[in-house]
Design a protein around this motif. Sequence first.
Motif: not given
Length: 63
Positions: A1-17
């Motif tokens: 089964m495909e891994n459905q995990n999603v990671k959200v990272t707040a980049l310093p002084n920038g967007p959410l990756m």
Amino acid sequence: MENQNVKVTALPNGPLMVEGNVTVVKKDGTAENKENKSFLCRCGHSGNKPFCDGSHKKNNFQD
Ligand code: FES
């Protein structure tokens, strides 16, 4: 089964990756599928919300 995990990272002084396959629903209700990596604005200055267009740099966004 495909891994459905999603990671959200707040980049310093920038967007959410966002790493992972996601569907982004815009305020007009249209949806856009993003694969692997996307960037969401958190400075409020993007001309392409909800996505980052790099405007945080010229607006000197700091967090
Ligand atoms: S975070 Fe990049 S334009 Fe807002």
